[in-house]
Design an enzyme around this catalytic site. Structure first.
Site, PDB file in Angstrom:
ATOM      1  N   GLU A  56      12.257  -4.819  -4.236  1.00 31.49           N
ATOM      2  CA  GLU A  56      11.152  -4.797  -5.198  1.00 31.49           C
ATOM      3  C   GLU A  56      11.651  -4.664  -6.633  1.00 31.49           C
ATOM      4  O   GLU A  56      11.004  -5.133  -7.564  1.00 31.49           O
ATOM      5  CB  GLU A  56      10.205  -3.636  -4.852  1.00 31.49           C
ATOM      6  CG  GLU A  56       8.980  -3.597  -5.734  1.00 31.49           C
ATOM      7  CD  GLU A  56       7.945  -2.562  -5.312  1.00 31.49           C
ATOM      8  OE1 GLU A  56       8.061  -2.007  -4.208  1.00 31.49           O
ATOM      9  OE2 GLU A  56       7.033  -2.318  -6.115  1.00 31.49           O
ATOM     10  N   SER A 116       1.128   3.534  -3.333  1.00 27.76           N
ATOM     11  CA  SER A 116       0.524   4.550  -4.206  1.00 27.76           C
ATOM     12  C   SER A 116      -0.858   4.989  -3.725  1.00 27.76           C
ATOM     13  O   SER A 116      -1.635   4.191  -3.194  1.00 27.76           O
ATOM     14  CB  SER A 116       0.379   4.005  -5.624  1.00 27.76           C
ATOM     15  OG  SER A 116       1.602   3.506  -6.085  1.00 27.76           O
ATOM     16  N   GLY A 156       0.840  -1.212   0.000  1.00 28.04           N
ATOM     17  CA  GLY A 156       0.000   0.000   0.000  1.00 28.04           C
ATOM     18  C   GLY A 156       0.862   1.244   0.000  1.00 28.04           C
ATOM     19  O   GLY A 156       0.995   1.909   1.032  1.00 28.04           O
TER      20      GLY A 156
HETATM   21  C1  LIG Z   1       0.560  -3.196 -12.979  1.00 27.02           C
HETATM   22  C2  LIG Z   1       0.777  -2.225 -11.851  1.00 27.02           C
HETATM   23  C3  LIG Z   1       0.828  -2.707 -10.558  1.00 27.02           C
HETATM   24  C4  LIG Z   1       1.008  -1.822  -9.494  1.00 27.02           C
HETATM   25  N1  LIG Z   1       1.002  -2.317  -8.211  1.00 27.02           N
HETATM   26  C5  LIG Z   1       1.145  -1.484  -7.174  1.00 27.02           C
HETATM   27  C6  LIG Z   1       1.087  -1.973  -5.841  1.00 27.02           C
HETATM   28  O1  LIG Z   1       0.914  -3.171  -5.598  1.00 27.02           O
HETATM   29  N2  LIG Z   1       1.188  -1.084  -4.820  1.00 27.02           N
HETATM   30  C7  LIG Z   1       1.384   0.244  -5.034  1.00 27.02           C
HETATM   31  O2  LIG Z   1       1.513   0.971  -4.061  1.00 27.02           O
HETATM   32  N3  LIG Z   1       1.434   0.756  -6.286  1.00 27.02           N
HETATM   33  C8  LIG Z   1       1.313  -0.069  -7.364  1.00 27.02           C
HETATM   34  N4  LIG Z   1       1.359   0.419  -8.648  1.00 27.02           N
HETATM   35  C9  LIG Z   1       1.431   1.866  -8.841  1.00 27.02           C
HETATM   36  C10 LIG Z   1       2.760   2.357  -9.406  1.00 27.02           C
HETATM   37  O3  LIG Z   1       3.784   2.266  -8.454  1.00 27.02           O
HETATM   38  C11 LIG Z   1       2.515   3.806  -9.866  1.00 27.02           C
HETATM   39  O4  LIG Z   1       1.601   3.733 -10.948  1.00 27.02           O
HETATM   40  C12 LIG Z   1       3.762   4.503 -10.284  1.00 27.02           C
HETATM   41  O5  LIG Z   1       4.617   4.701  -9.182  1.00 27.02           O
HETATM   42  C13 LIG Z   1       3.456   5.850 -10.953  1.00 27.02           C
HETATM   43  O6  LIG Z   1       2.626   6.637 -10.158  1.00 27.02           O
HETATM   44  P1  LIG Z   1       1.307   7.303 -10.768  1.00 27.02           P
HETATM   45  O7  LIG Z   1       0.502   6.247 -11.432  1.00 27.02           O
HETATM   46  O8  LIG Z   1       0.671   8.127  -9.707  1.00 27.02           O
HETATM   47  O9  LIG Z   1       1.822   8.261 -11.943  1.00 27.02           O
HETATM   48  P2  LIG Z   1       2.441   9.717 -11.777  1.00 27.02           P
HETATM   49  O10 LIG Z   1       3.369   9.734 -10.627  1.00 27.02           O
HETATM   50  O11 LIG Z   1       1.320  10.698 -11.785  1.00 27.02           O
HETATM   51  O12 LIG Z   1       3.285   9.849 -13.111  1.00 27.02           O
HETATM   52  C14 LIG Z   1       2.669  10.154 -14.385  1.00 27.02           C
HETATM   53  C15 LIG Z   1       3.792  10.324 -15.397  1.00 27.02           C
HETATM   54  O13 LIG Z   1       4.633  11.451 -15.034  1.00 27.02           O
HETATM   55  C16 LIG Z   1       5.991  11.045 -14.907  1.00 27.02           C
HETATM   56  N5  LIG Z   1       6.611  11.752 -13.772  1.00 27.02           N
HETATM   57  C17 LIG Z   1       6.092  11.893 -12.528  1.00 27.02           C
HETATM   58  N6  LIG Z   1       6.958  12.576 -11.749  1.00 27.02           N
HETATM   59  C18 LIG Z   1       8.060  12.829 -12.505  1.00 27.02           C
HETATM   60  C19 LIG Z   1       9.318  13.472 -12.250  1.00 27.02           C
HETATM   61  N7  LIG Z   1       9.611  13.978 -11.054  1.00 27.02           N
HETATM   62  N8  LIG Z   1      10.204  13.530 -13.259  1.00 27.02           N
HETATM   63  C20 LIG Z   1       9.936  13.011 -14.482  1.00 27.02           C
HETATM   64  N9  LIG Z   1       8.744  12.392 -14.778  1.00 27.02           N
HETATM   65  C21 LIG Z   1       7.838  12.305 -13.800  1.00 27.02           C
HETATM   66  C22 LIG Z   1       5.932   9.544 -14.624  1.00 27.02           C
HETATM   67  O14 LIG Z   1       7.126   8.901 -15.035  1.00 27.02           O
HETATM   68  C23 LIG Z   1       4.729   9.112 -15.460  1.00 27.02           C
HETATM   69  O15 LIG Z   1       5.117   8.893 -16.796  1.00 27.02           O
HETATM   70  C24 LIG Z   1       1.177  -0.435  -9.729  1.00 27.02           C
HETATM   71  C25 LIG Z   1       1.137   0.047 -11.046  1.00 27.02           C
HETATM   72  C26 LIG Z   1       0.940  -0.827 -12.093  1.00 27.02           C
HETATM   73  C27 LIG Z   1       0.906  -0.286 -13.503  1.00 27.02           C
END
Ligand SMILES: Cc1cc2nc3c(=O)[nH]c(=O)nc-3n(C[C@H](O)[C@H](O)[C@H](O)COP(=O)(O)OP(=O)(O)OC[C@H]3O[C@@H](n4cnc5c(N)ncnc54)[C@H](O)[C@@H]3O)c2cc1C
Length: 385
Positions: free
Chosen positions: A250, A134, A132
């Protein structure tokens, strides 16, 4: 160049390599009837009964101490198991997170009572965990989490929401990063990790359907969930340091290299037949294998550092970034190869696997931290930022 210099080549010790044949033989029988497009889900796939069987074999928590039900073996033994599970496409998602990171986290930061309560059940394949971290608005920018565990007379009261939580609908527990003091503006300060029993009143889990039609991740809502004081794992306020160390586990494993391996093997079996053999297919196979071999060596080298108790966060980021790039290249390159062939010759089962892996592949470089974030970490590790 500090990161690259610190990844010394290493070999998996023979006593751990010896596990490989036994695991392979067991899986050949245990998942004999699973078609390749289902196997392709591998650590995204889910089978409680297989997890129980693997637990009974002693193949979950193999690195945990024997006194807590583990195998007392090195990270290399776990690495061999993980490689074989992935190579065969065994649906190991039920226990994957508990085995990879929740168990080691509880061992490192947990109280004696927490270790005795959780670890033996993890090892038996009876306690499944999810991550937990994101939240909506806190993915890459994890330090801005808003889910809050407010200290109360008996422990904590938890309110907030997590998202994209893999397998939350099948798990018993979540280890959640939450705010226990201060505000979201305090960033890394005031964060803690808590173990949340997902059957508690006030917890709602809603699966989310992805592009491929699978529902493997979820939204999880907390509405005044009463947690005992023993829900806190590690020290209050140390959540950021704990989570950062957890990310090395991880990001560095073979699951960051082998997500397309079932597809690659299936395609390879076709292009080895006289009818399909071609120079372009040989070149493609060579290209994939010559990238895979050094990446695997880097991933094994990171395991060595984890074995020594180090926290190779930048090295793990490098393995994940390069590994997921290869994982995404494989389905695209195989699609190109098949496009050049007579459609009627292509086995339907290969197309089904290709369809699934193609649809899943964008997520390879998102889950566990996005490409942009990892590249930023690597640049900093190399002294470029
Ligand atoms: C299949 C799958 C399984 C997952 N499982 C889990 C889980 O079990 N537990 C959990 O906690 N999370 C999980 N996640 C979530 C995952 O860790 C997040 O989706 C990821 O960290 C990106 O966060 P976000 O989706 O909020 O995108 P955002 O952080 O909003 O990013 C959107 C875009 O902006 C870019 N970006 C953001 N900040 C920056 C920066 N500072 N510099 C350059 N580019 C940037 C990112 O690279 C991305 O392309 C999972 C995701 C997927 C796809």
């Amino acid at each position: 160049m500090s990161v690259l210099h610190s990844l010394a080549l290493t070999r998996i010790p023979p006593e751990d390599e010896a596990l490989r044949a036994e695991v392979r033989a067991f899986l050949a029988e245990a998942i004999r009837d699973l078609p390749p497009h289902v196997r392709a889900r591998s650590w995204g796939g889910y089978s409680t009964s297989l997890s129980r069987q693997l637990g009974a074999k002693g193949w979950i928590g193999i690195t945990l101490p024997r006194e807590y039900g583990g195998g007392g073996r090195s990270a290399f033994a776990r690495y061999v198991l993980a490689e074989e599970f992935l190579a065969c496409g065994a649906p190991v998602g039920s226990h994957w997170i508990a085995d990879r990171q929740s168990g080691p986290l509880i061992l490192k930061y947990g109280t004696e009572a927490q270790k005795r309560w959780y670890l033996p059940r993890i090892c038996r394949g009876e306690a499944f965990f999810c991550i937990g971290m994101s939240e909506p608005g806190a993915g890459s920018d994890l330090a801005s989490v808003r889910t809050r565990a407010v200290p109360a007379a008996e422990g904590f009261v938890l309110n907030g929401q997590k998202i994209w939580t893999t397998n939350a609908h099948h798990c018993h527990y979540m280890i959640a990063l939450v705010r226990t003091s201060g505000t979201a503006q305090d960033r890394h300060k005031g964060l803690s990790q808590v173990i949340v029993d997902l059957s508690l009143p006030g917890v709602t889990v809603r699966p989310i359907e992805d592009l491929s039609g699978d529902s493997h991740f979820c939204e999880v809502f907390f509405d005044n969930v009463a947690l005992g004081a023993d829900a806190l794992i590690g020290a209050e306020g140390q959540g950021w340091e704990q989570v950062t160390a957890e990310l090395a586990f991880e990001r560095s494993g073979p699951e960051r290299l082998f997500s397309s391996i079932v597809l690659f093997d299936q395609w390879l079996a076709c292009v080895r037949t006289p009818k399909w053999r071609s120079a372009s297919a040989q070149r493609l196979a060579g290209k994939v294998l010559t990238q895979l071999a050094p990446l695997r060596a880097m991933s094994v080298a990171v395991q060595e550092k984890l074995t020594r108790g180090e926290s190779p966060i930048v090295e793990a980021a490098l393995v994940k970034e390069l590994g997921t790039t290869l994982e995404q290249f494989i389905p695209a390159a195989i699609a190109d190869d098949l496009f050049a062939r007579d459609a009627e010759d292509i086995p339907v089962e290969l197309l089904m696997t290709l369809k699934y892996v193609t649809e899943a592949s964008p997520s390879f470089s998102l889950r566990g931290g996005t490409r942009d974030i990892l590249r930023g970490m690597i640049a900093r590790g190399l002294g470029l930022r």
